[in-house]
Design an enzyme around this catalytic site. Sequence first.
Site, PDB file in Angstrom:
ATOM      1  N   GLU A 166       0.937  -1.142  -0.038  1.00 21.95           N
ATOM      2  CA  GLU A 166      -0.073  -0.221   0.017  1.00 21.95           C
ATOM      3  C   GLU A 166       0.768   1.312   0.041  1.00 21.95           C
ATOM      4  O   GLU A 166       1.947   1.375   0.618  1.00 21.95           O
ATOM      5  CB  GLU A 166      -0.906   0.071   1.274  1.00 21.95           C
ATOM      6  CG  GLU A 166      -2.027  -0.820   1.154  1.00 21.95           C
ATOM      7  CD  GLU A 166      -2.750  -1.060   2.595  1.00 21.95           C
ATOM      8  OE1 GLU A 166      -3.830  -0.670   2.612  1.00 21.95           O
ATOM      9  OE2 GLU A 166      -1.804  -1.563   3.621  1.00 21.95           O
ATOM     10  N   CYS A 218       4.479  -7.838   7.398  1.00 24.32           N
ATOM     11  CA  CYS A 218       5.637  -7.273   8.555  1.00 24.32           C
ATOM     12  C   CYS A 218       5.468  -8.472   9.973  1.00 24.32           C
ATOM     13  O   CYS A 218       4.626  -9.158   9.768  1.00 24.32           O
ATOM     14  CB  CYS A 218       4.830  -5.985   9.442  1.00 24.32           C
ATOM     15  SG  CYS A 218       5.900  -5.182  10.814  1.00 24.32           S
ATOM     16  N   CYS A 251      -2.194  -3.217  14.902  1.00 23.30           N
ATOM     17  CA  CYS A 251      -1.992  -2.989  13.497  1.00 23.30           C
ATOM     18  C   CYS A 251      -2.374  -3.973  12.592  1.00 23.30           C
ATOM     19  O   CYS A 251      -2.293  -5.256  12.755  1.00 23.30           O
ATOM     20  CB  CYS A 251      -0.468  -2.488  13.310  1.00 23.30           C
ATOM     21  SG  CYS A 251       0.179  -2.123  11.665  1.00 23.30           S
ATOM     22  N   SER A 309       9.926   5.839   9.988  1.00 27.79           N
ATOM     23  CA  SER A 309       9.513   5.228  11.088  1.00 27.79           C
ATOM     24  C   SER A 309       9.697   3.950  11.425  1.00 27.79           C
ATOM     25  O   SER A 309       9.770   3.163  10.719  1.00 27.79           O
ATOM     26  CB  SER A 309       7.888   5.617  11.038  1.00 27.79           C
ATOM     27  OG  SER A 309       7.327   5.097  12.205  1.00 27.79           O
ATOM     28  N   ASN A 331      -6.755   4.395  14.343  1.00 22.51           N
ATOM     29  CA  ASN A 331      -7.438   3.877  13.303  1.00 22.51           C
ATOM     30  C   ASN A 331      -7.902   2.482  13.412  1.00 22.51           C
ATOM     31  O   ASN A 331      -7.000   1.499  13.496  1.00 22.51           O
ATOM     32  CB  ASN A 331      -6.827   3.993  11.758  1.00 22.51           C
ATOM     33  CG  ASN A 331      -6.973   5.337  11.034  1.00 22.51           C
ATOM     34  OD1 ASN A 331      -7.995   5.778  11.056  1.00 22.51           O
ATOM     35  ND2 ASN A 331      -5.970   5.734  10.402  1.00 22.51           N
ATOM     36  N   CYS A 372      -2.338   1.953   8.041  1.00 21.93           N
ATOM     37  CA  CYS A 372      -1.540   0.942   7.681  1.00 21.93           C
ATOM     38  C   CYS A 372      -2.027  -0.637   7.375  1.00 21.93           C
ATOM     39  O   CYS A 372      -2.588  -1.251   8.416  1.00 21.93           O
ATOM     40  CB  CYS A 372      -0.214   0.830   8.231  1.00 21.93           C
ATOM     41  SG  CYS A 372       0.666   2.361   8.411  1.00 21.93           S
TER      42      CYS A 372
END
Length: 337
Positions: A84, A104, A111, A183, A282, A325
Amino acid sequence: MALKDMEALAGEAGQPAFRGRQLFRWIQRGETDFRKMTDLPEVFIHYLQEEAGADSLRTIRAQVSKTDGTRKFLFGLSDGAAVESVFMKYKYGNTVCVSSQAGCRMGCAFCASGLNGLQRGLRPGEILSQILDVEREAGDPVSHLVVMGTGEPFDNYENVTRALALLHDPKGRNMSYRNMTVSTCGVVPGIQRFTREFPQVNLAVSLHAPTDEQRSRIMPVNKRWPLDVLIPACREAAERTGRRVTFEYALIHGVNDRREDADALLERLSGCLCHVNLIPLNEVSETGFVSAGRKRARSFMDYLTAHGMPATVRRQLGADIQGACGQLRFENSKNNN
């Protein structure tokens, strides 16, 4: 490929080095059709068509926010993986948030990025292509980069930093390192190495909790590099670079949004050259965590600033297009299974 690599490629084709420099400029502009590189000779174009490739990513899905114009893209890679990228408009310029990995392995509990684990790290060209392809799709130039999408950048250090160096090259995009932000969830050796090698790039650290007990519960990386290791590394980074560290802090209802959490955060970051970026979470339904909301975030911010800690509430962009994310990628994977 770096400039010197393209100069070498030109030499292999029997061309002078400056042809490689011309090729480099075309690629950095986002041109992928060798035939449209009008200052290259026919013989070199033919060689490139036979021996090289300058592919774009495949756009699987594109969404545009009706509220703020944010654009989110799901790009397909050559091996079937997907990543993304997000295009955001700010007063200071247009920013692209890119992914550094397909998936990840850090396992942060709130997340969406790691819900399906890690597939692989992205190559430098795949990281840069996100910027070039977003520009082409959005029709607007990009002046700022944040590496805050899917993946842990320092888990793919060599490829990420090569992409940054290519983007910075004066003969290419010439993007200032000061316009770039990377980050990390707290990979301490990566922080130490990165701030030595790229002191002008902005560093953001996903903190999200002020105590080891809280942070280890939602961020497994904290068990490897707890706060008594991470925060001193961030202090050293700020002292080494002379630049403040941004601590990202996603406010989760009932987890890290209480007054005592704010007090613990103030104590933990006391004396550090830093800024706290508060993020109303989010929400991702699969995680079970609930956002503390923007009103709570503003109250938390007011308390921090009243006690001398620089803090802001992140502007919410792309909420109506799954801006967090990993959300779009995860949804796509569910639909394909």
